[in-house]
Design an enzyme around this catalytic site. Structure first.
Site, PDB file in Angstrom:
ATOM      1  N   ASP A 189       0.826  -1.213   0.000  1.00 52.18           N
ATOM      2  CA  ASP A 189       0.000   0.000   0.000  1.00 52.18           C
ATOM      3  C   ASP A 189       0.856   1.258   0.000  1.00 52.18           C
ATOM      4  O   ASP A 189       0.580   2.229  -0.698  1.00 52.18           O
ATOM      5  CB  ASP A 189      -0.881   0.050   1.252  1.00 52.18           C
ATOM      6  CG  ASP A 189      -2.000  -0.969   1.187  1.00 52.18           C
ATOM      7  OD1 ASP A 189      -2.047  -1.711   0.186  1.00 52.18           O
ATOM      8  OD2 ASP A 189      -2.789  -1.027   2.139  1.00 52.18           O
ATOM      9  N   VAL A 248       3.793   1.752  -1.118  1.00 56.99           N
ATOM     10  CA  VAL A 248       4.457   2.003  -2.392  1.00 56.99           C
ATOM     11  C   VAL A 248       3.447   2.565  -3.385  1.00 56.99           C
ATOM     12  O   VAL A 248       3.718   3.517  -4.123  1.00 56.99           O
ATOM     13  CB  VAL A 248       5.073   0.699  -2.942  1.00 56.99           C
ATOM     14  CG1 VAL A 248       5.728   0.954  -4.279  1.00 56.99           C
ATOM     15  CG2 VAL A 248       6.060   0.137  -1.938  1.00 56.99           C
ATOM     16  N   LEU A 260     -34.172 -12.036 -10.612  1.00 56.34           N
ATOM     17  CA  LEU A 260     -34.141 -13.500 -10.645  1.00 56.34           C
ATOM     18  C   LEU A 260     -35.315 -14.050  -9.856  1.00 56.34           C
ATOM     19  O   LEU A 260     -35.735 -13.463  -8.866  1.00 56.34           O
ATOM     20  CB  LEU A 260     -32.852 -14.021 -10.001  1.00 56.34           C
ATOM     21  CG  LEU A 260     -31.537 -13.750 -10.718  1.00 56.34           C
ATOM     22  CD1 LEU A 260     -30.370 -14.167  -9.837  1.00 56.34           C
ATOM     23  CD2 LEU A 260     -31.495 -14.489 -12.040  1.00 56.34           C
ATOM     24  N   GLU A 319     -22.933 -19.732  -9.015  1.00 55.50           N
ATOM     25  CA  GLU A 319     -22.142 -18.599  -8.520  1.00 55.50           C
ATOM     26  C   GLU A 319     -22.719 -18.218  -7.163  1.00 55.50           C
ATOM     27  O   GLU A 319     -23.922 -18.351  -6.958  1.00 55.50           O
ATOM     28  CB  GLU A 319     -22.286 -17.387  -9.456  1.00 55.50           C
ATOM     29  CG  GLU A 319     -21.743 -17.623 -10.837  1.00 55.50           C
ATOM     30  CD  GLU A 319     -22.182 -16.530 -11.820  1.00 55.50           C
ATOM     31  OE1 GLU A 319     -22.485 -15.393 -11.386  1.00 55.50           O
ATOM     32  OE2 GLU A 319     -22.242 -16.829 -13.017  1.00 55.50           O
ATOM     33  N   LYS A 346     -24.381 -15.913  -4.578  1.00 52.76           N
ATOM     34  CA  LYS A 346     -25.225 -14.727  -4.733  1.00 52.76           C
ATOM     35  C   LYS A 346     -24.742 -13.692  -3.725  1.00 52.76           C
ATOM     36  O   LYS A 346     -24.859 -13.875  -2.513  1.00 52.76           O
ATOM     37  CB  LYS A 346     -26.689 -15.094  -4.485  1.00 52.76           C
ATOM     38  CG  LYS A 346     -27.644 -13.958  -4.768  1.00 52.76           C
ATOM     39  CD  LYS A 346     -29.065 -14.485  -4.785  1.00 52.76           C
ATOM     40  CE  LYS A 346     -30.124 -13.446  -5.053  1.00 52.76           C
ATOM     41  NZ  LYS A 346     -29.949 -12.145  -4.498  1.00 52.76           N
ATOM     42  N   ASP A 352     -24.758 -10.321  -1.675  1.00 48.64           N
ATOM     43  CA  ASP A 352     -25.865  -9.510  -1.172  1.00 48.64           C
ATOM     44  C   ASP A 352     -25.513  -8.029  -1.262  1.00 48.64           C
ATOM     45  O   ASP A 352     -25.032  -7.426  -0.301  1.00 48.64           O
ATOM     46  CB  ASP A 352     -26.147  -9.923   0.279  1.00 48.64           C
ATOM     47  CG  ASP A 352     -27.538  -9.510   0.705  1.00 48.64           C
ATOM     48  OD1 ASP A 352     -28.314  -9.043  -0.157  1.00 48.64           O
ATOM     49  OD2 ASP A 352     -27.850  -9.646   1.896  1.00 48.64           O
ATOM     50  N   ARG A 390     -29.573  -0.325 -10.963  1.00 53.93           N
ATOM     51  CA  ARG A 390     -30.614  -1.156 -11.561  1.00 53.93           C
ATOM     52  C   ARG A 390     -31.927  -0.398 -11.720  1.00 53.93           C
ATOM     53  O   ARG A 390     -32.611  -0.511 -12.726  1.00 53.93           O
ATOM     54  CB  ARG A 390     -30.840  -2.388 -10.682  1.00 53.93           C
ATOM     55  CG  ARG A 390     -31.683  -3.440 -11.323  1.00 53.93           C
ATOM     56  CD  ARG A 390     -31.892  -4.608 -10.373  1.00 53.93           C
ATOM     57  NE  ARG A 390     -33.262  -4.627  -9.941  1.00 53.93           N
ATOM     58  CZ  ARG A 390     -34.243  -5.207 -10.616  1.00 53.93           C
ATOM     59  NH1 ARG A 390     -33.983  -5.843 -11.736  1.00 53.93           N
ATOM     60  NH2 ARG A 390     -35.465  -5.158 -10.178  1.00 53.93           N
ATOM     61  N   TYR A 412     -20.395 -10.204 -13.198  1.00 52.82           N
ATOM     62  CA  TYR A 412     -20.905 -11.527 -13.575  1.00 52.82           C
ATOM     63  C   TYR A 412     -21.542 -11.606 -14.962  1.00 52.82           C
ATOM     64  O   TYR A 412     -21.892 -12.677 -15.412  1.00 52.82           O
ATOM     65  CB  TYR A 412     -21.836 -12.119 -12.507  1.00 52.82           C
ATOM     66  CG  TYR A 412     -22.918 -11.195 -11.947  1.00 52.82           C
ATOM     67  CD1 TYR A 412     -23.977 -10.770 -12.721  1.00 52.82           C
ATOM     68  CD2 TYR A 412     -22.859 -10.785 -10.618  1.00 52.82           C
ATOM     69  CE1 TYR A 412     -24.959  -9.943 -12.190  1.00 52.82           C
ATOM     70  CE2 TYR A 412     -23.843  -9.961 -10.078  1.00 52.82           C
ATOM     71  CZ  TYR A 412     -24.887  -9.546 -10.868  1.00 52.82           C
ATOM     72  OH  TYR A 412     -25.840  -8.734 -10.341  1.00 52.82           O
ATOM     73  N   LYS A 414     -31.956 -19.659  -2.498  1.00 52.10           N
ATOM     74  CA  LYS A 414     -31.664 -18.787  -1.348  1.00 52.10           C
ATOM     75  C   LYS A 414     -31.465 -19.568  -0.048  1.00 52.10           C
ATOM     76  O   LYS A 414     -32.148 -20.552   0.201  1.00 52.10           O
ATOM     77  CB  LYS A 414     -32.839 -17.806  -1.138  1.00 52.10           C
ATOM     78  CG  LYS A 414     -33.094 -16.891  -2.325  1.00 52.10           C
ATOM     79  CD  LYS A 414     -32.225 -15.647  -2.291  1.00 52.10           C
ATOM     80  CE  LYS A 414     -32.705 -14.655  -1.271  1.00 52.10           C
ATOM     81  NZ  LYS A 414     -33.627 -13.669  -1.816  1.00 52.10           N
ATOM     82  N   CYS A 422     -20.132   3.570  36.038  1.00 51.18           N
ATOM     83  CA  CYS A 422     -19.486   2.389  35.460  1.00 51.18           C
ATOM     84  C   CYS A 422     -19.779   1.159  36.316  1.00 51.18           C
ATOM     85  O   CYS A 422     -19.559   1.174  37.531  1.00 51.18           O
ATOM     86  CB  CYS A 422     -17.982   2.608  35.365  1.00 51.18           C
ATOM     87  SG  CYS A 422     -17.092   1.119  34.865  1.00 51.18           S
ATOM     88  N   CYS A 426     -16.175   0.120  38.004  1.00 50.69           N
ATOM     89  CA  CYS A 426     -15.403   0.900  38.972  1.00 50.69           C
ATOM     90  C   CYS A 426     -16.217   2.035  39.582  1.00 50.69           C
ATOM     91  O   CYS A 426     -15.703   2.822  40.368  1.00 50.69           O
ATOM     92  CB  CYS A 426     -14.139   1.456  38.304  1.00 50.69           C
ATOM     93  SG  CYS A 426     -14.498   2.716  37.075  1.00 50.69           S
ATOM     94  N   CYS A 431     -16.723   4.990  30.293  1.00 53.93           N
ATOM     95  CA  CYS A 431     -16.148   5.117  31.614  1.00 53.93           C
ATOM     96  C   CYS A 431     -14.835   5.876  31.414  1.00 53.93           C
ATOM     97  O   CYS A 431     -13.975   5.423  30.678  1.00 53.93           O
ATOM     98  CB  CYS A 431     -15.875   3.736  32.208  1.00 53.93           C
ATOM     99  SG  CYS A 431     -14.799   3.859  33.653  1.00 53.93           S
ATOM    100  N   CYS A 477      -9.714   1.842  35.139  1.00 49.49           N
ATOM    101  CA  CYS A 477     -10.881   0.986  35.383  1.00 49.49           C
ATOM    102  C   CYS A 477     -10.471  -0.467  35.107  1.00 49.49           C
ATOM    103  O   CYS A 477      -9.930  -0.770  34.047  1.00 49.49           O
ATOM    104  CB  CYS A 477     -12.022   1.403  34.456  1.00 49.49           C
ATOM    105  SG  CYS A 477     -13.380   0.226  34.426  1.00 49.49           S
TER     106      CYS A 477
END
Ligand code: IVH
Length: 680
Positions: free
Chosen positions: A34, A36, A84, A118, A120, A122, A141, A230, A322, A416, A419, A434, A439
Site C-alpha cells: 500500500d 508504495v 431472478l 455462482e 449470490k 448480497d 438497476r 458476472y 436462497k 461504570c 469501577c 467510563c 478501570c
C-alpha cells in the site's frame, strides 16, 4: 525531464498503478505494498498537476470527483436489467428445472444441461459501460428498465477498472455485476457513524445502496465499496474476436479484462451437483469477508439461454437458490452493560438461546444509548435477533405488542458497572464511556487485546488468567507482563510450576514480535491490523510516529484526518508516552528491523543518487551506505545522469538544480518505497 520522458513517465505510472489495482482487486495477487502504491500515486498526482493536459479520464488519479453532483439523471438501460426468481428448497429447484426442460422441449432423459453455480452476493446490481475500453458510465438497476446515472460514484470503486485490459475492445461493452460492502468496512462505517451520533446502517447491503446514491463522491470514496462482475454484453454483430459462448467463458473473460470475479463458482452437470454445492457453501460462506444470501444457478450455454428466454421479470435460464433468513424472534432475559478496553459501555442483551445461522445465539449487542431508545427495549421483551455471517448478533427490533405488563424500560447505568466512576457521553457522540483510565475492565480489555492473535499473540494468556493477574494487582499495564516471574504465577488458579514457566516464556518470546503487531496491540482507536502495517511502513520507529503531525499521518494513502487525529491524541497522553518508553526498556521491538545486508536485493544497480539536506532517520553517510548496499551509486553533484535526488530538510542548491533538470526527487520514505517496489 524532457517532455517526451515526462509523458512516458506519466503513462508508465498510470499503467503500473492500473496493473497494481487489477492484481489487487481482480486477481487477488497483490504485488505492491500500500505504501508504495501511495508513493507512486503521489508522484503521478504531482506530475499531472504540473501537466494537466496529460491527464486522461482513465488515469488512476481520476477516481474521485471534485464536487458533488446536484442530482442523478435517470437513464434507460439499453438492455433491461432482469431480476431472478427464487427457490427456497430442493423441490422448488427441481420444479424450476422441469419447467425449463418443458420450454426447451426436452425429456428428462435428454437432459444434458450444464449449470454454472455462482455465489449470490448480497449487494446492489450495477451496469457499467465501456466505450473503446474506457469506463464511461455507471447506472443503478432502478426498476430494471431505467436507473440512475452514478458514474462519478462508480469511479471511486477500485475493483472497477477505468480502462479494460484488452487489445481490441469493442466500441461499447456493457458489464454487469454486484456492488457490495465488505463486512469489515461496514462495521468501520457504523462505528464511525455511531461515534459521530449518526444512526447506523442496518446491514451491509443497505449501506452499499445508500452509499451509491450519495451526491458527493468524496464520501463514496471514503466508504470502500467493492464490485464483482458476472455478466458481459457485447454489441450485436461484433466480429472483433472470439466471443464467449458460455457463462463459464464469460466469467473467465471478465477476469482477463481486469474485473474482480467471485472465485467461488462451479460448473455442474446435474441438479444434484448444484444442490451439493449449495449445501457445501451454507457453511463455507460464513467466514467470507462479505455477505452472501444464496447461490445463483445459470444455464451455462448462451445458445440454450437464448432459446429459453425470459418471463415478465426474470430469465427462465437462471434461478436464485436462497439460504434461509437469519433472523429469529427470542426473549430478552436481561441486559448488562459491558465495559470495553476503550471505556465504551455497550448494552448487551442476554437472550433465551436461539438457533441462528448455524450457531446458538444467547447474547446480542444493543450498541448504545440511542439504539436502546430507538428500539424502546424493555427487559422481558420479545425481540428479533439477526446474525449475518461473522457479524456479531444484534437486535433489529422488538415486538412491542408482545410486551408483558409492568415490564421495565432499560436505561444505561449512570456509573461504570466495574469501577463506579460516573460515565460520560461527550456532546455529539453516540458512545457512553467510563472515563477512568485504570478501570479494571478497561485494563483487562487492553491486556487481552495485547495478547490476542493478531497482536503480540501470547499463548496461554486467556481471559481468566488476565482477570486473576489484574485482580491480584500483579499486572496493571501491558508492560507489567514482562516483569512477571514464575514464582508470581505459581499458586494462581490452575497455575502450577510448568504452566507458569510456559507463560513467562511465551511472554518473553513475544518481545520478538515485529513493530506493526505491537502498534496494533497498543489499541489506539482506529488502528487495526491493516492500518498498523501501513503506518509502520511509513514510520519505521515509534519515536517517528510520536513526532508525526495529524496532517502528516492523514496524508498517507488509506489513512485520513480521523486516524491522524486519533494517533496524535493517543501519543500526546503522558501515560502512553511512559508506556512506550517502558516497553522499549523492556526490550520490545518499537522499530522495524532491517534485513541482513547479504540478503538485500540489488535493486538500485545502474541508478545514480545524490543526497542533500538533513534526513529524518539517517545521517547522509548512513543513507549513502544504505543505497550502496542495494547496488546504487551515490555522487556529490546533480547532473543529467542523476536518476534520483534524495532530499531532506533545508536542502539548497542541489534541490534547485534537480528541479531545473527535472530529476525525480524523493524523501527518505520515498527511497525506501522505491527499493521495495523494485524488489518485486
Ligand atoms: S445474475 C438476468 N449473478 O441478485 C441475470 N445476480 O435477486 C440477473 N446477484 O439483481 C443477475 N449475485 O443484483 C446474478 N452471481 C450473481 C449475483 C446476482 C448477486 C443479485 C443481482 C440480482 C439479484 C436477484
Amino acid at each position: 525531464m524532457a517532455t517526451s520522458e515526462l509523458v512516458q513517465r506519466i503513462r508508465e505510472l498510470q499503467d503500473l498503478l492500473q496493473r497494481a489495482s487489477v492484481a489487487y482487486y481482480a486477481l487477488d495477487a497483490p504485488f505492491m505494498e500500500d505504501g508504495v502504491y501511495d508513493r507512486l500515486y503521489r508522484e503521478l498526482l504531482d506530475l499531472e498537476a504540473r501537466h494537466p493536459d496529460l491527464v486522461t479520464p482513465d488515469s488512476p488519479t481520476q477516481r474521485v470527483g471534485e464536487k458533488p453532483v446536484e442530482k442523478f439523471e435517470s437513464v434507460r438501460h439499453r438492455i433491461p436489467l432482469f431480476s431472478l426468481d427464487n427457490a427456497f428448497n430442493g423441490e422448488e429447484l427441481q420444479d424450476w428445472e422441469a419447467k425449463l426442460l418443458r420450454v426447451l422441449g426436452l425429456n428428462s432423459d435428454q437432459n444434458t444441461l450444464e449449470y454454472v453455480c455462482e455465489l449470490k452476493i448480497d449487494g446492489s446490481a450495477l451496469a457499467l459501460t465501456y466505450a473503446d475500453g474506457i469506463f464511461t458510465r455507471g447506472v443503478t438497476r432502478g426498476d430494471g428498465q431505467a436507473g440512475e446515472e452514478i458514474t462519478q460514484n462508480v469511479r471511486t470503486i477500485r475493483s472497477v477498472p477505468l480502462r479494460l485490459s484488452a487489445e481490441n475492445p469493442p466500441p461499447v461493452l456493457e458489464i454487469r455485476g454486484e456492488v457490495y460492502l465488505a463486512d469489515a468496512e461496514f462495521e468501520r462505517i457504523n462505528r464511525e457513524r455511531e461515534a459521530a451520533g449518526d444512526p447506523p446502517f442496518a446491514n451491509p447491503r443497505n449501506c452499499a445502496a445508500g452509499t451509491l446514491r450519495q451526491l458527493d463522491s468524496r464520501i463514496v470514496a471514503d466508504r470502500k465499496l467493492s464490485f464483482f462482475a458476472y455478466t458481459v454484453h457485447f454489441p450485436e454483430g461484433w466480429q472483433g474476436g472470439d466471443l464467449p459462448k458460455t457463462q463459464w467463458e464469460a466469467l473467465e473473460l471478465l477476469r482477463s479484462l481486469g474485473f474482480a470475479v467471485n472465485p467461488n463458482r462451479k460448473l455442474c452437470t446435474s441438479l444434484a451437483e448444484v444442490q451439493a454445492y449449495f449445501d457445501e457453501w451454507d457453511d463455507r460462506r460464513r467466514p467470507l469477508p462479505y455477505q452472501t444470501d444464496g447461490v445463483v444457478v445459470k444455464v451455462n450455454s448462451f445458445a440454450v439461454q437464448q432459446e429459453s428466454g425470459f418471463t415478465q421479470k426474470a430469465p427462465r435460464w437462471a434461478i436464485a437458490l436462497k439460504y434461509p433468513a437469519e433472523e429469529m424472534p427470542t426473549r430478552i432475559l436481561n441486559i448488562q452493560a459491558s465495559v470495553g478496553r476503550t471505556g465504551a459501555i455497550t448494552p448487551v442483551a442476554e437472550l433465551e438461546p436461539v438457533q441462528l445461522a448455524g450457531t446458538t445465539v444467547s447474547r446480542a449487542s444493543l450498541h448504545n444509548a440511542d439504539r436502546l431508545n430507538a428500539l424502546d427495549v424493555h427487559i422481558g421483551d420479545t425481540a428479533i435477533v439477526r446474525k449475518a455471517g461473522e457479524i456479531i448478533p444484534e437486535i433489529v427490533s422488538v415486538l412491542a405488542e408482545l410486551r408483558l405488563q409492568g415490564a421495565e424500560r432499560y436505561h444505561l447505568p449512570s456509573h461504570c458497572p466495574e469501577c463506579e466512576t460516573e460515565v460520560v457521553r461527550p456532546a455529539g457522540e453516540a458512545i457512553t464511556r467510563c472515563p477512568n483510565p485504570v478501570c479494571p475492565a478497561r485494563v483487562r480489555g487492553q491486556i487481552e487485546h495485547w495478547a490476542s492473535r493478531n497482536a503480540l499473540d501470547i499463548e496461554g494468556l486467556g481471559q481468566s488468567l488476565v482477570e486473576q493477574l489484574t485482580r491480584t494487582g500483579l499486572v496493571k499495564s501491558v508492560a507489567d507482563l514482562y516483569r512477571l516471574q514464575v514464582e508470581d504465577l505459581v499458586g494462581l488458579e490452575r497455575m502450577g510450576q510448568k504452566s507458569s514457566r510456559n507463560l513467562v516464556e511465551a511472554i518473553a518470546k513475544s518481545k520478538q514480535q515485529p513493530w506493526h503487531r505491537l502498534l496494533y496491540g497498543l489499541g489506539i482507536p482506529l488502528v487495526g491490523t491493516v492500518n498498523a502495517k501501513t503506518l509502520t511502513q511509513h514510520f519505521s520507529d515509534a519515536a517517528k510516529l510520536q513526532q508525526a503531525t495529524p496532517d502528516g499521518i492523514a496524508a498517507i494513502y488509506g489513512m485520513g484526518q480521523e486516524i491522524g487525529q486519533a494517533i496524535a491524541t493517543w501519543m500526546a497522553d503522558p501515560a502512553h508516552q511512559e508506556l512506550l518508553s517502558q516497553l522499549r526498556e523492556l526490550g520490545l521491538q518499537l522499530s522495524a528491523v532491517e534485513s541482513e545486508a547479504s540478503t538485500l536485493p540489488a535493486v538500485f544497480v545502474g541508478k545514480t543518487f545524490v543526497i542533500t539536506g538533513t534526513l529524518p532517520g539517517r545521517s547522509r553517510p548512513q543513507m549513502k551506505e544504505w543505497i550502496e548496499l542495494r547496488g546504487g551509486k551515490v555522487t556529490g553533484s546533480v547532473s543529467q545522469k542523476t536518476d534520483y535526488v534524495v532530499v531532506g530538510a533545508d536542502a539548497g542548491s542541489k534541490l534547485a538544480k534537480a528541479e531545473q533538470l527535472g530529476v525525480t526527487t524523493l524523501d527518505e520514505a520515498g527511497v525506501e518505497e522505491l527499493a521495495a517496489v523494485l524488489a518485486r
